[in-house]
Design an enzyme around this catalytic site. Sequence first.
Site, mmCIF file in Angstrom:
data_model
loop_
_atom_site.group_PDB
_atom_site.id
_atom_site.type_symbol
_atom_site.label_atom_id
_atom_site.label_comp_id
_atom_site.label_asym_id
_atom_site.label_seq_id
_atom_site.Cartn_x
_atom_site.Cartn_y
_atom_site.Cartn_z
ATOM 1 N N HIS A 61 0.896 -1.240 -0.031
ATOM 2 C CA HIS A 61 -0.030 -0.017 -0.086
ATOM 3 C C HIS A 61 0.791 1.280 -0.125
ATOM 4 O O HIS A 61 1.356 1.788 0.981
ATOM 5 C CB HIS A 61 -0.841 -0.051 1.259
ATOM 6 C CG HIS A 61 -1.772 1.008 1.017
ATOM 7 N ND1 HIS A 61 -3.292 0.827 1.521
ATOM 8 C CD2 HIS A 61 -2.091 2.187 0.729
ATOM 9 C CE1 HIS A 61 -4.031 1.522 1.109
ATOM 10 N NE2 HIS A 61 -3.432 2.702 0.878
ATOM 11 N N HIS A 63 1.390 5.192 -1.875
ATOM 12 C CA HIS A 63 1.054 6.336 -2.973
ATOM 13 C C HIS A 63 2.443 6.954 -3.561
ATOM 14 O O HIS A 63 3.312 7.455 -2.885
ATOM 15 C CB HIS A 63 0.251 7.260 -2.306
ATOM 16 C CG HIS A 63 -0.890 6.631 -1.801
ATOM 17 N ND1 HIS A 63 -2.117 6.669 -2.559
ATOM 18 C CD2 HIS A 63 -1.411 6.137 -0.480
ATOM 19 C CE1 HIS A 63 -3.016 6.135 -1.862
ATOM 20 N NE2 HIS A 63 -2.588 5.669 -0.539
ATOM 21 N N LEU A 64 2.739 6.689 -4.890
ATOM 22 C CA LEU A 64 3.793 7.168 -5.379
ATOM 23 C C LEU A 64 3.570 8.431 -6.046
ATOM 24 O O LEU A 64 4.606 9.335 -6.555
ATOM 25 C CB LEU A 64 4.324 6.286 -6.578
ATOM 26 C CG LEU A 64 5.032 4.985 -6.129
ATOM 27 C CD1 LEU A 64 5.401 4.182 -7.250
ATOM 28 C CD2 LEU A 64 6.126 5.169 -5.030
ATOM 29 N N ASN A 95 -4.767 6.732 -7.107
ATOM 30 C CA ASN A 95 -5.359 8.080 -6.989
ATOM 31 C C ASN A 95 -4.466 9.132 -7.280
ATOM 32 O O ASN A 95 -3.925 10.031 -6.695
ATOM 33 C CB ASN A 95 -5.980 8.409 -5.416
ATOM 34 C CG ASN A 95 -4.796 8.021 -4.381
ATOM 35 O OD1 ASN A 95 -3.684 7.425 -4.601
ATOM 36 N ND2 ASN A 95 -4.923 8.624 -3.394
ATOM 37 N N HIS A 179 -10.488 0.626 0.512
ATOM 38 C CA HIS A 179 -10.350 1.572 1.299
ATOM 39 C C HIS A 179 -11.764 1.628 1.900
ATOM 40 O O HIS A 179 -12.757 1.908 1.146
ATOM 41 C CB HIS A 179 -9.932 2.872 0.721
ATOM 42 C CG HIS A 179 -10.106 4.091 1.488
ATOM 43 N ND1 HIS A 179 -9.024 4.841 1.914
ATOM 44 C CD2 HIS A 179 -11.094 4.720 2.238
ATOM 45 C CE1 HIS A 179 -9.645 5.867 2.662
ATOM 46 N NE2 HIS A 179 -10.797 5.840 2.793
ATOM 47 N N ASP A 305 0.799 2.532 3.753
ATOM 48 C CA ASP A 305 -0.073 3.630 3.373
ATOM 49 C C ASP A 305 1.130 4.896 3.211
ATOM 50 O O ASP A 305 0.627 5.851 3.462
ATOM 51 C CB ASP A 305 -1.107 3.692 3.818
ATOM 52 C CG ASP A 305 -2.333 4.607 3.440
ATOM 53 O OD1 ASP A 305 -2.192 4.829 2.323
ATOM 54 O OD2 ASP A 305 -3.145 4.930 3.859
ATOM 55 N N HIS A 309 3.029 14.185 1.110
ATOM 56 C CA HIS A 309 2.476 15.438 0.945
ATOM 57 C C HIS A 309 3.519 16.379 1.329
ATOM 58 O O HIS A 309 4.627 16.301 2.142
ATOM 59 C CB HIS A 309 1.413 15.848 1.720
ATOM 60 C CG HIS A 309 0.235 14.913 1.532
ATOM 61 N ND1 HIS A 309 -0.537 15.013 0.377
ATOM 62 C CD2 HIS A 309 -0.516 13.969 2.270
ATOM 63 C CE1 HIS A 309 -1.722 14.107 0.515
ATOM 64 N NE2 HIS A 309 -1.514 13.436 1.367
#
Length: 427
Positions: A61, A63-64, A95, A179, A305, A309
């Site tokens: 899990h 996010h790249l 996403n 999710h 996860d 940011h």
Amino acid sequence: MDRLLIRGARILDPSGTMDETGDILITNGAITAVGGKISCEDAEVIDARGLAAAPGLVDMHVHLRDPGFTEKEDILTGCRAAAAGGVTSLLCMPNTNPAVDTPETVRDILEKARTADARVYVAAAITKGLKSEELNDLAALKEAGAIALSDDGRPVVNTLLMANALRLAAELKMRVVSHCEDLFLSQGGKINEGAVSERLGVKGVPAAAEDCGTAREIAIAAAYGVPVHICHVSTKTSVALIRDAKRRGVRVTAETAPHYFALTEQELLSRDADYRMSPPLRAEEDRLAVIEGLRDGTIDAIATDHAPHTPAEKADFLAAPNGSVGMETSLAAGITYLVNRQLLTLTQLLSLMSAAPAALLGISAGTLKVGAPADLVLFDSCESWTVDPDRLHGKSRNAVFKGKELTGKVKKTVCGGKIVFDEPNRR
Ligand SMILES: [Zn+2]
Ligand SMILES: [Zn+2]
């Protein structure tokens, strides 16, 4: 012949029962001998005495942020962070912008990842634009190379669409990772609904928002006899629902993330947005239930996860987007909060972080057996260090374990026989 000889490591292979000191020989990117003393004249030698050698971690899990949000992270920097954390295989979430909902986007990601420091597997979007309105062409996404499906970041709001997706995915043998969140219940919530949200006067996300989602996915999986994987389990009720479903033979599997077994909503008293993620850090009773779930097999895997940011985005406590980075701290968090507290053995932890997620995804990873790809992590299980966000290897700094002293330090990571992380050489 390209040979690498790892000498004198404590070899821990959670895919078998191996826990012994010995050598590992890597030839042309594959493991060709394991255990005992191996002699080889022409190999590059890594002196691993005092270190543990385990299969490279599999983080299912991540996010790249690529394409579309490369100010936060991109495929290459995300994989550099992975390597620094001992992660050699990862599943990236869809996403992005555009969302991963076309075969072209899947192919683009896989193409960009070819030179990356970790193996990238793609979870494509279930619905067009993650809008919960129209199913994507799942077969075409698989054909392009996606191995899993998710609308992560959001739930698939339309239950009929989700049921259809789960049934189609089962036929295609693609894992759906869900999710779980009821958006009506969570709307406007910033942190866990409870003592801390009351004290801060901040709108909370009730545990029920997650639990309704978990219960729905289990109900669909049970009704149609199809598998479903529950992402980032954070509540005691979700753990109980999954445990009960497994007992009844429902084909449900689950993951949690280090912050859910290590931390609670108390961190939010600092009003620091780096501790805000979705689902939010919960109460102590939830944290303990998550640990129990890991101990009794209710929860199958640990994933991070990893959600980068920028510092600017994270500057405002309430306006900041959800998420924190975790790939560089996951192994140490597991050692610190689970192994060193005698809640899991080191082999059990490594299984949850490599062999188990590899099996869930059906990928060739998570093992040190002869013939396996030479994906390994070498780490010092006793070294303590303090997490300094400025020394992380990804682009972002929003580390949920920042400032914490953790035990367990990744020293070298090998992916496909190539050294992709070497601690003394870090920037
Ligand atoms: Zn999510
Ligand atoms: Zn996520």
